[in-house]
Each structure stands twice: as structure tokens, then as C-alpha cells.
Design a protein around this motif. Structure first.
Motif, mmCIF file in Angstrom:
data_model
loop_
_atom_site.group_PDB
_atom_site.id
_atom_site.type_symbol
_atom_site.label_atom_id
_atom_site.label_comp_id
_atom_site.label_asym_id
_atom_site.label_seq_id
_atom_site.Cartn_x
_atom_site.Cartn_y
_atom_site.Cartn_z
ATOM 1 N N ASP A 57 5.907 47.040 23.816
ATOM 2 C CA ASP A 57 6.777 48.046 23.223
ATOM 3 C C ASP A 57 7.833 48.564 24.190
ATOM 4 O OD1 ASP A 57 5.435 47.952 20.805
ATOM 5 O OD2 ASP A 57 3.921 49.386 21.480
ATOM 6 N N ILE A 58 7.762 48.140 25.467
ATOM 7 C CA ILE A 58 8.724 48.625 26.450
ATOM 8 C C ILE A 58 10.020 47.850 26.295
ATOM 9 C CG2 ILE A 58 9.220 48.877 28.904
ATOM 10 C CD1 ILE A 58 6.243 49.168 29.378
ATOM 11 N N PRO A 59 11.142 48.543 26.101
ATOM 12 C CA PRO A 59 12.414 47.841 25.881
ATOM 13 C C PRO A 59 12.964 47.260 27.177
ATOM 14 C CG PRO A 59 12.790 50.195 26.023
ATOM 15 C CD PRO A 59 11.296 50.005 26.075
ATOM 16 N N VAL A 60 13.910 46.359 27.036
ATOM 17 C CA VAL A 60 14.614 45.838 28.198
ATOM 18 C C VAL A 60 15.386 46.986 28.835
ATOM 19 C CG1 VAL A 60 16.395 44.245 28.997
ATOM 20 C CG2 VAL A 60 14.792 43.545 27.201
ATOM 21 N N LEU A 96 12.714 56.745 30.491
ATOM 22 C CA LEU A 96 11.723 55.672 30.442
ATOM 23 C C LEU A 96 11.927 54.720 29.280
ATOM 24 C CD1 LEU A 96 8.507 57.653 31.450
ATOM 25 C CD2 LEU A 96 10.120 56.400 32.896
ATOM 26 N N ASN A 97 12.667 55.160 28.303
ATOM 27 C CA ASN A 97 12.961 54.306 27.157
ATOM 28 C C ASN A 97 14.328 54.704 26.626
ATOM 29 O OD1 ASN A 97 13.135 52.940 24.698
ATOM 30 N ND2 ASN A 97 10.925 53.054 24.351
ATOM 31 N N GLU A 98 15.331 53.909 26.918
ATOM 32 C CA GLU A 98 16.704 54.248 26.566
ATOM 33 C C GLU A 98 17.007 54.029 25.090
ATOM 34 O OE1 GLU A 98 18.790 51.698 29.155
ATOM 35 O OE2 GLU A 98 18.266 52.799 30.974
ATOM 36 N N ALA A 99 16.084 53.403 24.371
ATOM 37 C CA ALA A 99 16.326 53.069 22.974
ATOM 38 C C ALA A 99 15.558 53.945 21.995
ATOM 39 C CB ALA A 99 15.965 51.598 22.712
ATOM 40 N N LYS A 100 14.386 54.432 22.423
ATOM 41 C CA LYS A 100 13.533 55.142 21.470
ATOM 42 C C LYS A 100 12.670 56.152 22.215
ATOM 43 C CE LYS A 100 10.192 54.120 17.763
ATOM 44 N NZ LYS A 100 9.470 53.040 17.060
#
Length: 739
Positions: free
Chosen positions: A20-23, A688-692
Motif C-alpha cells: 500500500d506504500i506509494p512510489v 509519509l504518503n504523498e498520495a493518500k
């Protein structure tokens, strides 16, 4: 080995969620590699270093205007000081008037090119079928002993080849004689100087900017700033003292950079008496030349001449305007450390609005800009009326906007006053805080527009001023053609220039001041930048570093996204969950809003249900096992926790970053009892998560609806995904679009 075991254990424990960790795109990485490194000349804090240096040039100029031939003939003596640690074998000067010669870029094609029907003016812009003299003719260049110096003209630049190097710490004096062909401004697109012709009374207003050869900048980060002038990227110049003598027709009135040093020779006794009164007039302007007197001047054209003398200290340029048509009014403006003469010069065609607005607009700009940065240091601030232009120089600006048959709409009045404020404001950026306009237009236009819009908001609240939402249409443009703010001035598309170099930096600074940093810290840091770099040459890195230095805020993420990319703001309130503890069941209820599979534009997934009407569903709240505490012996008071949760509401919100730019999240909670609460999450929630990102909130009262940034403090390009219940936001967004 013990630490290695712990590390392996932690690695295994997170393996289940690794998918679940984004690029990671590095939005929060430092921007050091995007900036020039600190040096003894420019420190890592954004201040000038202990070894900072800059060049200097002093000028003595004599010039005359022939209004019959539209020619200016001049002779200047320049003393150039080499304060750099380098020996210079040659010198570069600017002769920007050559841009007006046929064959140079005039942007005619932006008018649409050749069509089956095209106006004569458009055709003139395209290929100049009617040619005319333009540019600067250098007649000679001589050293202090009268010996000719070798030189080369390269379009808008002039190179002087020195017979021996100008050593570090030394200075050189040389003289230039030249002639300029003053052009009709109506014949050029983006024309900043020349003359405006008035057929009704057969008179002209001469506006003379970049009218003499001027030293180019030589600095520590670029060497010679010898980029050609292409009309968009304006001027990079050195500071110095000027003594200027201007010979014009005897009945002309001249407005110029600096102090008029021979009032007794060029002004009548009555005019001098009026000036003395104006120097004590702090409540309103007085006429130095009245409208009736200006009309009389128009009627009789003198064949004699008169010489006006000006002195200007520590400026980077001088400009002037000359005409027998000028009405002249003036008033004194008291600043904490200086008294300034605010003055306006305008033809009768500017009446009555120029009398009503111009000098007052100069006053408002002087006061607001001085408060935000440093007190205006010069003795005069002048606004000159012309057509189709807004152009700035030290102490003087040329500003468009006129009534039609004495009438002007409120919108046109605002536009005219706004132009005056903007151009007067350029005295700070870049005339004193002397950034390189030819390279980074946004550093002067953006910072100036920020304070110009602040002046409108504070002193003219009846008129609209720029807000973050105003940049949304531009940011929604085609990503294939958009350029970032950090684009060299001449490389941006002409139709994007206003949004990219003026409006977007303005909105960025507004967001920093109002939302991200806060007014108190931002204002201190902005003022620090202005004072650190007044009378010096800052680069973008100096500005970015000073704001961080003065606010103790990591803003690299903001500078990187807002200035170096064309990403957008689009925060999607993607999912809402509702929890509530029920004491009798000792459970936590959860209601994840599902079931409505209608797709919402911009959501990118199935939308949640329309409202909270189904209420929460129970989840078990289990006691914490002893093993979860590790070696800690203390335990949570679970009974007290249940008491604290009793009757309260837990909401879990998931935000998705659809636009790419990380930003703070501003939440408006509307409760079932009709009350509201504003809450702001910092941009760092995206680290830590730029998308979500999912955040959980404990609320005393039941929530009826949730809105993200309802007041549009941020330029979110898609407001339809900003509120739950979703349908309510869709309706609200449609109403906003209709307005």
C-alpha cells in the motif's frame, strides 16, 4: 545483534502493508540541488555573505530632444567601479532601443498571423511594411584622455574592448556619444518608450526609458548579465549616482528621476510658490501646472529651448517624460523616516480621473509598501499618464488608463488606479531590491504584484483584488504547454506570462502569509528579505532561504511544488467513516459510507453514500493485551478511556492528493446543531504518503457535513470532491460557477 533482530522484526511486521506504500516522489526532500550552493558571497541563510560585492556605475549625461525629427542626441560620461575580485578585459553595456529595429522580435504573430481579413496595425506588427528609423546609433566611445576605444555592437548589447584590463578594485572613466530615434509607441506591440501623438492639437508626449547606454550587471553567480533584450525580460542594472541635463522645447514640462536642481531656471515664480505649498500639503494635492495653463501651452509651440537638470543618488536607472501638454499636481507624503513628494503629470485627456486618482494612488502605494518592507528612500515618486502601458523606473512610472469623453467606468477606474499602484510599487522590486528581471521576471513582478494586491485590499476594499482561487483557470490549463514559475523571462508563452510571473507568485505568497506560515512570521521574514537585499542583487535562492530562515519553517516542499512544477491543488475528501462508543455494549460503532456507486467527477473511485442517515454500526473495543506494552509496566486506564469516549463521535477522513501539490488541509465541520468549526492540518501530513492520508478526529457533537477549504484559501481546481455529503458540494460548486 540485538538491534539487528529488532530491525528484522519491524521489517517483517510492516511487510503486510508494503504493497500500500506509494512510489515516493520526494516532494518533501530539500531543494538544495535546485539552487546555487551557498558561498562567501551568499550565505545558506539567504543573506549577503561577508565577501558579497557588486559593481557600481556613476553617470553624467547631457541630452536634447528635437521634437520635429523625433531624435534624441546625447553624450554621457560613465565612471565604472570594478569591485569584483576579477580583472575585466572588456565591458558590456545595454542599448535596448535596438530592439525596435526591423528584424527583431515584435511578437506580431501572437495577433493571429495573416487572415483573409487583417487590420493595418496587425500587418504592421507582423512584417512592418512601413519602416522607419529606430534604435541607437553609437557615434563614438572615448577614454578619459579623449582616445577612441574599440567597441562592437551586438544587437541590444554593446561591448567595449579595453586596451588593458580593468583590475580588481580599480575604476575607469569613459564617454559615449549616441543618437536615439524616438519611435511612435502606437506602432509597436509591447512598446515601453517613445512618443504618443495627439492629432487634435498636434502635440506629443515623450516617454524616454532605457534611452542611453547603461552598464550591464556583472555579479558572482553569472558573470556578465549579457542576455539580449527581447521585450519580455526587462532590465538588470547597477546602482550609481546620476547628474542629468535635458534640453527640451522651452514650453515643455519635464518629469524625471531625481531632484530638480535648477527650479529657478525652469519654473516660473508662481510655479515655485505652488511647489513650496505642495511640500507642506499632506491632505491633498495642489496644482503646479493647472489644466487651463496646460491648454494654453498646447496652443503656442515655442521654438526656443530650456535645460532641466536632475540629480539622483543610488539609483540603477533614470527616465523622463516631456511635453507641453502636461498638467502637474503634487502633494507631500509623510513616512516614518522620510517625506516624499508624490506627483502626477498628465494631459487634459486624463481629466478628471487623473486628478482624482493618480497622486492619491501614489500615496497609498508609498504607505503600504513602506510598512511591508522599508520606508521609500527617494525624494519623489511620480506617475505619468500615457496610453496602453504600465512601465516602471526609479522614482517615475508611465501609466495607462484614461476616461472617454470625460467618463470612465468603475472597472476602468480600478484598472487605471491598480496600474499606478503597481508601477509605483516597482520602486521596491526591482528598483531597490534589484533582482535580475531579464532572467527571473517573477522575482520583481510576482513580489510587486503581491504587495500591489495587498494595497488594493487594504486601501480600496470596494474593488476586487487577487485571491488564490483566481489562479485556478490557469492551473487547469494544458500541462503540455504550462511552464513553471521558475522559467526564464523570455521563455514563457506570451499569453501565460501574466498568470505565471505575476499572479501565481502572488497567490503563493498569499497562501504562505494567510494559511501556511501566518501573517506575523511571514511579514517579519518578507521584510527581512527586502532589507537584506535593498540596493543589492538577490537571486531566487536568496529569497527562498530568507523566508525559511525568518520563519523557522521548512518550506522546501512548497517552493518545489509551487515554483518548480506545474502540478495543481486537488484534495479529494475520498472517504468518511463514523464511529461511536455505546456504553451498554462496550463497543465502538462504525459506519463506512458505502452503497452509492454513482461516480463523481474528479473522485477517481466510487463515491461514498450521500449522508449520515443510516447511523453508526458497532465495532468491539477490546482491552489492550499485556504483550502490546512490551516491557512497560504501566497500563492505560481503560475505564477512564470509555468515560472519555462516552457519547462522543469519532470521524475518520481519508484525503487523496489528486492534483500533485501537497498542501495543508483546511476542514470546516458543520454540526447537527448548526454550529461550525474550522480546523487546519499542516502540509506535513503528506510526508509519509504523498498520495493518500487518513486522519481520525474525536468530536463532542454529531457532524452534519464536512467541507474542505470552503473559503478557497487554496486554489483547489475541483471543488466537487471537497465536501461530504457529496451531492451538497456538487450543488454548491455549481452555484459558485454560476456566480
Amino acid at each position: 545483534m540485538r538491534y539487528l533482530i529488532i530491525l528484522i522484526t519491524l521489517t517483517l511486521s510492516i511487510g503486510a502493508i508494503a504493497q500500500d506504500i506509494p512510489v515516493y516522489s520526494g516532494k518533501f526532500n530539500a531543494i538544495d540541488r535546485l539552487l546555487e550552493p551557498p558561498s562567501p558571497y551568499r550565505t545558506a541563510s539567504g543573506a549577503p555573505g561577508e565577501d558579497y560585492w557588486q559593481q557600481r556605475a556613476d553617470y553624467k549625461i547631457k541630452a536634447s530632444i528635437d521634437e520635429n525629427t523625433n531624435e534624441l542626441v546625447g553624450e554621457e560620461t560613465i565612471t565604472y567601479f570594478n569591485n569584483s575580485p576579477h580583472d575585466l578585459k572588456f565591458l558590456w553595456l545595454n542599448i535596448e532601443q535596438n530592439v525596435n529595429r526591423k528584424g527583431n522580435e515584435d511578437f506580431g504573430d501572437v495577433m493571429g498571423g495573416v487572415k483573409d481579413s487583417i487590420s493595418s496595425l496587425q500587418m504592421q506588427y507582423l512584417v512592418r511594411p512601413i519602416d522607419f528609423p529606430a534604435g541607437t546609433d553609437i557615434q563614438w566611445i572615448r577614454d578619459a584622455n579623449g582616445k577612441d576605444l574599440d567597441y562592437i555592437v551586438n544587437n541590444t548589447l554593446l561591448r567595449i574592448n579595453l586596451p588593458q584590463p580593468l583590475m580588481s578594485g580599480q575604476n575607469i572613466t569613459f564617454s559615449i556619444k549616441w543618437k536615439n530615434y524616438i519611435t511612435d509607441r502606437a506602432k509597436f506591440l509591447l512598446s515601453r518608450e517613445g512618443y504618443e501623438y495627439f492629432p487634435e492639437d498636434d502635440n506629443k508626449v515623450f516617454l524616454l526609458g532605457h534611452w542611453f547606454p547603461r552598464m550591464a550587471v556583472y555579479n558572482d553567480t553569472e558573470g556578465w548579465q549579457n542576455k539580449q533584450f527581447r521585450r519580455l525580460g526587462e532590465f538588470a542594472l547597477e546602482f550609481g549616482d546620476y547628474e542629468v541635463e535635458l534640453t527640451v522645447p522651452e514650453d515643455h514640462i519635464v518629469a524625471g528621476t531625481g531632484v530638480l536642481t535648477n527650479e529657478s531656471e525652469v519654473l516660473s515664480k508662481v510655479q515655485r510658490e505652488r511647489m513650496e505649498k505642495a511640500r507642506q500639503s499632506f491632505e491633498g494635492q495642489l496644482f503646479i501646472v493647472t489644466p487651463d495653463e496646460a491648454r494654453s501651452n498646447e496652443a503656442a509651440k515655442s521654438t526656443d529651448t530650456k535645460t532641466w537638470k536632475f540629480s539622483a543618488k543610488n539609483v540603477r536607472d533614470v527616465a523622463f517624460a516631456s511635453s507641453r501638454k502636461f498638467i502637474w499636481d503634487a502633494m507631500a507624503v509623510k513616512l516614518p523616516t522620510n517625506t516624499v513628494m508624490a506627483m502626477s503629470f498628465y494631459p487634459k485627456e486624463g481629466l478628471p480621473v487623473w486628478t482624482e486618482e493618480s497622486t492619491n494612488g501614489v500615496k497609498q502605494a508609498l504607505e503600504v509598501y513602506s510598512e511591508a518592507t522599508f520606508d521609500y528612500p527617494y525624494p519623489v515618486a511620480i506617475s505619468v499618464n500615457t496610453s496602453n502601458i504600465g512601465m516602471e523606473f526609479p522614482m517615475i512610472s508611465f501609466n495607462g488608463g484614461r476616461p472617454v469623453n470625460g467618463q470612465i467606468s468603475e472597472q476602468a477606474r480600478r484598472g487605471m488606479t491598480s496600474t499606478i499602484i503597481h508601477e509605483v510599487g516597482h520602486n521596491w522590486f526591482p528598483m531597490i531590491v534589484s533582482s535580475d528581471e531579464r532572467k527571473w521576471m517573477w522575482m520583481d513582478e510576482g513580489l510587486n504584484t503581491f504587495l500591489h494586491q495587498r494595497t488594493l485590499a487594504e486601501r480600496y476594499p470596494q474593488w476586487s483584488s487577487t485571491q488564490p482561487k483566481d489562479i485556478i483557470p490557469f492551473m487547469m490549463g494544458d500541462q503540455k504547454t504550462l511552464r513553471p514559475v521558475m522559467t526564464n523571462s523570455d521563455n514563457d508563452l506570451l499569453f501565460q506570462m501574466g498568470a505565471n510571473f505575476y499572479q501565481k507568485p502572488t497567490v503563493g505568497l498569499q497562501m504562505l502569509r494567510q494559511t501556511i506560515v501566518g501573517k506575523e512570521l511571514f511579514d517579519i521574514a518578507f521584510k527581512e528579505y527586502a532589507n537584506r537585499w535593498k540596493y543589492k542583487h538577490p537571486n531566487p535562492s536568496d529569497f527562498f532561504r530568507t523566508l525559511e530562515d525568518g520563519t523557522a519553517t521548512d518550506l522546501d516542499w512548497f517552493f518545489k511544488g509551487w515554483f518548480f512544477t506545474t502540478e495543481t491543488v486537488d484534495i479529494d475528501l475520498a472517504e468518511v467513516k463514523w464511529f461511536q462508543l455505546k456504553e451498554e455494549q462496550a463497543t465502538v460503532e462504525n459506519k463506512q459510507q458505502k452503497g452509492n456507486t454513482k461516480r463523481i467527477s474528479g473522485s477517481g473511485k466510487s463515491a461514498s453514500a450521500n449522508d449520515f442517515s443510516d447511523g453508526p454500526q458497532p465495532f468491539t473495543l477490546t482491552p489492550t493485551s499485556d504483550g502490546s506494552y512490551g516491557q512497560f509496566l504501566s497500563r492505560l486506564d481503560e475505564s477512564k478511556m470509555r468515560d472519555q469516549l462516552s457519547g462522543k463521535h469519532i470521524y475518520e477522513l481519508t484525503f487523496e492528493n489528486k492534483g500533485g501539490l501537497v498542501m495543508p488541509v483546511i476542514i470546516e465541520w458543520t454540526y447537527a446543531d448548526g454550529t461550525k468549526e474550522m480546523q487546519q492540518l499542516p502540509a506535513e501530513i503528506w510526508r509519509l504518503n504523498e498520495a493518500k492520508v487518513t486522519k481520525t478526529f474525536l468530536k463532542e457533537k454529531e457532524v452534519a457535513s464536512i467541507a474542505i477549504d470552503p473559503n478557497q484559501q487554496l486554489p483547489d481546481i475541483n471543488m466537487t470532491n471537497n465536501v461530504f455529503p457529496r451531492k451538497e458540494q456538487t450543488d454548491k460548486f455549481e452555484e459558485m460557477k454560476d456566480e
